[in-house]
Design an enzyme around this catalytic site. Structure first.
Site, PDB file in Angstrom:
ATOM      1  N   PHE A 116      -5.716  24.492  46.654  1.00 33.04           N
ATOM      2  CA  PHE A 116      -7.145  24.761  46.472  1.00 33.04           C
ATOM      3  C   PHE A 116      -7.889  23.576  45.855  1.00 33.04           C
ATOM      4  O   PHE A 116      -9.108  23.469  45.967  1.00 33.04           O
ATOM      5  CB  PHE A 116      -7.350  26.011  45.604  1.00 33.04           C
ATOM      6  CG  PHE A 116      -7.216  25.772  44.127  1.00 33.04           C
ATOM      7  CD1 PHE A 116      -5.983  25.757  43.503  1.00 33.04           C
ATOM      8  CD2 PHE A 116      -8.347  25.565  43.349  1.00 33.04           C
ATOM      9  CE1 PHE A 116      -5.866  25.530  42.148  1.00 33.04           C
ATOM     10  CE2 PHE A 116      -8.247  25.343  41.980  1.00 33.04           C
ATOM     11  CZ  PHE A 116      -6.995  25.317  41.379  1.00 33.04           C
ATOM     12  N   LYS A 117      -7.154  22.689  45.200  1.00 33.66           N
ATOM     13  CA  LYS A 117      -7.830  21.589  44.512  1.00 33.66           C
ATOM     14  C   LYS A 117      -8.593  20.677  45.481  1.00 33.66           C
ATOM     15  O   LYS A 117      -9.533  20.011  45.082  1.00 33.66           O
ATOM     16  CB  LYS A 117      -6.832  20.803  43.675  1.00 33.66           C
ATOM     17  CG  LYS A 117      -6.306  21.639  42.510  1.00 33.66           C
ATOM     18  CD  LYS A 117      -5.439  20.858  41.564  1.00 33.66           C
ATOM     19  CE  LYS A 117      -5.095  21.662  40.320  1.00 33.66           C
ATOM     20  NZ  LYS A 117      -4.099  22.738  40.589  1.00 33.66           N
ATOM     21  N   ASP A 118      -8.196  20.677  46.752  1.00 36.33           N
ATOM     22  CA  ASP A 118      -8.935  19.883  47.738  1.00 36.33           C
ATOM     23  C   ASP A 118     -10.409  20.289  47.811  1.00 36.33           C
ATOM     24  O   ASP A 118     -11.264  19.462  48.106  1.00 36.33           O
ATOM     25  CB  ASP A 118      -8.326  20.069  49.135  1.00 36.33           C
ATOM     26  CG  ASP A 118      -6.966  19.387  49.281  1.00 36.33           C
ATOM     27  OD1 ASP A 118      -6.749  18.333  48.658  1.00 36.33           O
ATOM     28  OD2 ASP A 118      -6.122  19.927  50.022  1.00 36.33           O
TER      29      ASP A 118
END
Ligand SMILES: *Cc1c(COP(=O)(O)O)cnc(C)c1O
Length: 475
Positions: A116-118
């Protein structure tokens, strides 16, 4: 919109001033002076924006409320360049999938590094490039990662003009896939530094460098850790997008369960809720490293030592303290910066804990702010992965499994529970095989990456050594 520090420094700053900074000069974290309020009519308009124009335009609407020093056409262009189906795999960007009963999974992990950090980091890459070009400056990003932050940052910044990345990570604590993702990058502007220690040793080094204001200025040090406000802000958007997919009208409430470590992801949920998004509960799911679960259950915040930090099969949640937690405590204590400073500053460094159980505000964590919590063990993780695969044909990653396990314990009849899917199973294949006897699918672009040459140096957890390395490679 102005930004202030959680430790009392009220000198107002604009978005682009704090974009390239980490901690505030007083050691606090930046927060907006107030949370813009979103009424029902605006929610309905945004619902249409998301469904009819798309995620990028919804991001623009939300970011506009917090960013007043980038011209609107530029900000819109940045959002549309960032959130594309090509980069994130689907037009919805964060599609919702049904799991069981009232439980939904919001897919946040289809970006370049499959976590999810993208979603935040890709935006940050474009914002940094834009702002650095505008100023004619360079930036050296110093970060600490237990896996997903580092790769997301490197994939967002690789090849970007004016940016170098110095990414520290604990030696041999990441999965082989995660290591390969990062260490196989050959870009000149990417530096992988493996530190002898655990994640918090890396994080302490980064904080120590950032606290040396002169070094920080001289070498133009910035950060992309989850304490960066722009990252948190980017994450607010998918709480709205999840809500719009789970409901048909804005009278209805939903809850979210968030697999948590540094409290960045769920803090974005807190911001969305403070803006008026109808969120019933924000459920914090931890693994065996239960610092946050302990706080929400008892009011005691107790930092763990490196030796007490467990190495688990959901390693991106292996933290001993939760660096974004200070933001929530600032709101909880009525934005009393002096109090926050005494809790998180020297006090925490000296005694390693504080206790709010007797403070009148502690009751408000659940009553007013909707927080609840739970934890999940290795055995829970295996059982949850196996069960959702066998019953629903859904293969979920270890962190998401912690979320599903805890979500099941916090259901309310008729309230959709959205579990944030924080990574794809391929990143943690060993545990998936242990749970299901089956190798998770690997997207074609990652076939064989473990065998690629690696670009990484190893270093003791030594502040001076790290500073010297940075100084040498900044020229
Ligand atoms: C970073 C990460 C988390 C924890 O998120 P925080 O914002 O630190 O709470 C959970 N799961 C995965 C897969 C991650 O990469």
């Amino acid at each position: 919109m102005n930004y202030i520090s959680t430790r009392g420094d009220q000198s107002p700053k604009h978005f682009c001033e704090i974009l390239l900074e980490g901690l505030a000069p007083d050691g606090g974290l930046y927060l907006p002076e107030h949370y813009p309020q979103v009424d029902g009519a605006t929610l309905e308009r945004w619902r249409a924006v998301y469904h009819e124009v798309g995620y990028a335009e919804l991001a623009f609407e939300i970011l506009s409320l917090y960013i007043d020093d980038i011209p609107a056409p530029d900000l819109r262009a940045i959002c549309h360049k960032t959130y594309t189906a090509e980069v994130f795999g689907t037009g919805e960007i964060v599609p919702l999938r049904h799991l069981e009963n009232d439980i939904w999974l919001e897919a946040l992990s289809n970006g370049p590094t499959l976590a999810f950090k993208d979603l935040a980091m890709q935006l940050l890459g474009h914002l940094f490039e834009y702002e650095l070009a505008r100023r004619g400056e360079e930036l050296n990003i110093l970060g600490a990662t237990s896996g997903d932050t580092g790769s997301a940052a490197e994939y967002a910044m690789r090849g970007k003009k004016g940016v170098r990345v110095f990414m520290t990570s604990p030696v041999n604590r990441m999965s082989p896939f995660q290591q390969a993702q990062m260490f196989s990058l050959m870009d000149e502007n990417i530096h992988n530094i493996a530190i002898d220690g655990v994640f918090d040793d890396c994080q302490d080094l980064v904080k120590a460098v950032s606290n040396d204001l002169e070094f920080k200025r001289q070498y133009k040090i910035g950060t992309v850790n989850s304490i960066n406000w722009a990252r948190l802000l980017a994450q607010v958007v998918y709480y709205f997008a999840g809500y719009f997919q789970a409901t048909e009208s804005s009278g209805k409430k939903v809850s979210f369960t968030v697999p948590s470590g540094n409290f960045g992801n769920v803090c974005a949920g807190h911001v969305a809720r403070m803006m008026g998004l109808p969120i019933a509960k924000l459920v914090v799911a931890t693994n065996e490293n239960d610092v946050l679960d302990e706080f929400f259950k008892t009011g005691v915040y107790r930092v763990r030592s490196s030796a007490d930090t467990h190495e688990t099969s959901s390693p991106s949640m292996d933290i001993s303290k939760a660096s974004n937690f200070e933001r929530f405590v600032f709101d909880l204590l009525g934005r009393d910066g002096e109090r926050v400073k005494s809790l998180f500053g020297d006090g925490l460094a000296r005694v390693g804990r504080f206790d709010l159980s007797q403070h009148p505000a502690f009751n408000q964590t659940t009553l007013r702010y909707g927080f609840q919590s739970g934890q999940s063990s290795h055995a829970d993780r295996l059982a949850t992965i196996k069960d959702s695969f066998e019953r629903f044909g859904m293969l979920i990653d270890t962190h998401t499994a912690d979320g599903v396990k805890v979500a099941r314990e916090h259901l309310q009849p008729g309230v959709p529970m959205i579990v944030l899917e924080t990574a794809l199973p391929i990143k943690f294949a060993e545990t998936i095989v242990e749970a299901t006897g089956r190798e998770p699918d690997r997207p074609p672009r990652f076939v064989g990456i473990e065998a690629l040459p690696k670009r990484v140096i190893r270093m003791a957890a030594d502040l001076q050594a790290l500073k010297s390395y940075i100084a040498e490679h900044c020229a």
